[in-house]
Scaffold this active site. Sequence first.
Site, PDB file in Angstrom:
ATOM      1  N   ASN A   1       2.016  -7.424  -6.501  1.00 47.40           N
ATOM      2  CA  ASN A   1       2.050  -6.452  -7.585  1.00 47.40           C
ATOM      3  C   ASN A   1       2.795  -6.987  -8.811  1.00 47.40           C
ATOM      4  O   ASN A   1       4.006  -7.201  -8.778  1.00 47.40           O
ATOM      5  CB  ASN A   1       2.720  -5.170  -7.069  1.00 47.40           C
ATOM      6  CG  ASN A   1       2.625  -4.036  -8.074  1.00 47.40           C
ATOM      7  OD1 ASN A   1       2.007  -4.172  -9.119  1.00 47.40           O
ATOM      8  ND2 ASN A   1       3.238  -2.915  -7.753  1.00 47.40           N
TER       9      ASN A   1
ATOM     10  N   LEU B   1       2.907  -5.252 -11.570  1.00 50.47           N
ATOM     11  CA  LEU B   1       3.191  -4.093 -12.418  1.00 50.47           C
ATOM     12  C   LEU B   1       4.655  -3.702 -12.445  1.00 50.47           C
ATOM     13  O   LEU B   1       5.119  -3.083 -13.409  1.00 50.47           O
ATOM     14  CB  LEU B   1       2.355  -2.896 -11.953  1.00 50.47           C
ATOM     15  CG  LEU B   1       0.854  -3.062 -12.130  1.00 50.47           C
ATOM     16  CD1 LEU B   1       0.116  -1.858 -11.566  1.00 50.47           C
ATOM     17  CD2 LEU B   1       0.500  -3.261 -13.590  1.00 50.47           C
ATOM     18  N   GLU B   2       5.400  -4.037 -11.384  1.00 49.45           N
ATOM     19  CA  GLU B   2       6.818  -3.663 -11.381  1.00 49.45           C
ATOM     20  C   GLU B   2       7.581  -4.344 -12.513  1.00 49.45           C
ATOM     21  O   GLU B   2       8.269  -3.664 -13.281  1.00 49.45           O
ATOM     22  CB  GLU B   2       7.428  -3.975 -10.010  1.00 49.45           C
ATOM     23  CG  GLU B   2       6.896  -3.057  -8.914  1.00 49.45           C
ATOM     24  CD  GLU B   2       7.427  -3.401  -7.540  1.00 49.45           C
ATOM     25  OE1 GLU B   2       7.502  -2.500  -6.694  1.00 49.45           O
ATOM     26  OE2 GLU B   2       7.766  -4.584  -7.307  1.00 49.45           O
TER      27      GLU B   2
ATOM     28  N   PRO C   1      12.000 -13.171  -0.687  1.00 50.44           N
ATOM     29  CA  PRO C   1      10.884 -13.448   0.224  1.00 50.44           C
ATOM     30  C   PRO C   1      10.129 -12.163   0.556  1.00 50.44           C
ATOM     31  O   PRO C   1      10.713 -11.079   0.613  1.00 50.44           O
ATOM     32  CB  PRO C   1      11.566 -14.026   1.466  1.00 50.44           C
ATOM     33  CG  PRO C   1      12.921 -14.454   1.008  1.00 50.44           C
ATOM     34  CD  PRO C   1      13.296 -13.525  -0.095  1.00 50.44           C
ATOM     35  N   ARG C   2       8.829 -12.309   0.804  1.00 47.47           N
ATOM     36  CA  ARG C   2       7.981 -11.132   1.044  1.00 47.47           C
ATOM     37  C   ARG C   2       8.272 -10.467   2.385  1.00 47.47           C
ATOM     38  O   ARG C   2       8.273  -9.238   2.467  1.00 47.47           O
ATOM     39  CB  ARG C   2       6.507 -11.570   0.987  1.00 47.47           C
ATOM     40  CG  ARG C   2       5.496 -10.469   1.296  1.00 47.47           C
ATOM     41  CD  ARG C   2       5.435  -9.452   0.199  1.00 47.47           C
ATOM     42  NE  ARG C   2       4.381  -8.473   0.427  1.00 47.47           N
ATOM     43  CZ  ARG C   2       4.115  -7.470  -0.404  1.00 47.47           C
ATOM     44  NH1 ARG C   2       4.819  -7.323  -1.505  1.00 47.47           N
ATOM     45  NH2 ARG C   2       3.140  -6.615  -0.147  1.00 47.47           N
TER      46      ARG C   2
ATOM     47  N   GLU D   1       0.828  -1.215   0.000  1.00 51.34           N
ATOM     48  CA  GLU D   1       0.000   0.000   0.000  1.00 51.34           C
ATOM     49  C   GLU D   1       0.860   1.262   0.000  1.00 51.34           C
ATOM     50  O   GLU D   1       0.513   2.261  -0.630  1.00 51.34           O
ATOM     51  CB  GLU D   1      -0.937  -0.019   1.213  1.00 51.34           C
ATOM     52  CG  GLU D   1      -2.037  -1.074   1.144  1.00 51.34           C
ATOM     53  CD  GLU D   1      -1.556  -2.465   1.504  1.00 51.34           C
ATOM     54  OE1 GLU D   1      -2.315  -3.417   1.292  1.00 51.34           O
ATOM     55  OE2 GLU D   1      -0.408  -2.593   1.999  1.00 51.34           O
TER      56      GLU D   1
ATOM     57  N   MET E   1      14.517  -4.860   1.782  1.00 49.84           N
ATOM     58  CA  MET E   1      13.213  -4.330   1.406  1.00 49.84           C
ATOM     59  C   MET E   1      13.372  -3.171   0.421  1.00 49.84           C
ATOM     60  O   MET E   1      14.333  -2.395   0.500  1.00 49.84           O
ATOM     61  CB  MET E   1      12.469  -3.836   2.645  1.00 49.84           C
ATOM     62  CG  MET E   1      12.168  -4.921   3.675  1.00 49.84           C
ATOM     63  SD  MET E   1      11.120  -6.239   3.033  1.00 49.84           S
ATOM     64  CE  MET E   1       9.626  -5.310   2.688  1.00 49.84           C
ATOM     65  N   GLY E   2      12.405  -3.048  -0.497  1.00 51.04           N
ATOM     66  CA  GLY E   2      12.362  -1.898  -1.383  1.00 51.04           C
ATOM     67  C   GLY E   2      13.455  -1.851  -2.428  1.00 51.04           C
ATOM     68  O   GLY E   2      13.774  -0.778  -2.941  1.00 51.04           O
TER      69      GLY E   2
END
Length: 421
Positions: free
Chosen positions: A334, A336-337, A267-268, A59, A308-309
């Site tokens: 997602n 879309l990346e 990993p998420r 988000e 992350m990121g």
Amino acid sequence: MRYLYTLAMFLVTPLLVLRLLARGVRSRPYHHRWPERFGLFDAPGFSGSLWVHAVSVGEVNAAEPMIKALRRDYPNAPLVITTVTPTGTARVHQLFGDSVFHVYLPYDLPFAVRGFLKRIRPRLALIVETEIWPNLYFACRRRGIPLMIVNARLSERSLRGYKPMRGLARSALRCVRLIAAQSRTDAARYRLLGADPERITVTGNMKFDMPIPEGAVAEGAAMRNHWGPRRPVWMAASTHEGEELAVLEAHLQVLKRLPDALLLLAPRHPERFRIVEHAVRSLGFTCATRSNDEVPSPSHQVFVIDAMGQLIPFFAATEVAFVGGSLVPIGGHNVLEPAALSVPVVVGPHTFNFEEITHSLIQQGGAERVTGADRLGPDVLKLLFDTSKRARMGQAAQQVFERERGAVQRIMQLIDTMLQE
């Protein structure tokens, strides 16, 4: 029903605290800043803030272009961002640093909500995607705070989940000034949940407006040169428990045909980084990690992205991207990346969180769906061998991404109108 809901919230609060303790065993940031969960923090000393709530990393990433537009168009308005998870918090700090005021969203308890709103004193509340908290919504209406749900989505699964408390959800949604839905399907589901049809509009998905970080493509090219520009590379992004083993089994199949292939595995959740790395090594793969090695060498078979990121440069460096949360019933993440970078996308059967985007990509030829874990290896292999098909899929994916842009501009027009009123 609202009184029963509030009573239930008070009764489950000890369980929520225990859950924080349990999660903190694997991720220590869950042990930090507990008072904020009850609306207790030092007041920042401003009023008339613009408040954006984004639950977690996904988000926050979706809201990034809107938040940047708010900073541009309202430079004198204090900007407050709330999250629920430490990973979302880390992403906020990574993107915006000290230019925004971050605090955890409190539990939906009347006293916590009152303390929270009293301290940040918002002039507008923007809730990203799917967050319906009755006490919070009623408190905003009582205080005259306009409330918008932006990039609003509501899966069929979530709609069913609200069924036992649909009357309460309907009452809470009547506190919302405007719902800016991602799609006509999402708008229809919000109507079924009880939202006022006159307060629903379709603006599209803000994730199509996400910026590609400057230099990401060049960084991806540099990584490819480091590990070998002709080397077959595929990526498994945002994977969950129950998916990594399937991905590693698929990579074994890939290595049988392409012995120099490389798997980029992301990993998420940060608390699983070490667990996944251990699993990779225990299965006999030569492994490197982002935290220890920066980039993989030509000798590594698997590279665990334990940060992350940082996925965009790796998407730019890969030839095929599997997007996780879709082999298990999480609902997908997602797509879309990779699409924005003209990378062919592979997903599993469970994509209900991104159903319209995923359907559009598949329909236009930019993505493929595997029916189960046993098909992941063969399908990835086919794409790695078929250069021309990868090129067609990448071009189609990028065209879908470009065609759907513009949601942030439409949402900003609605925000401008609401603030003028």
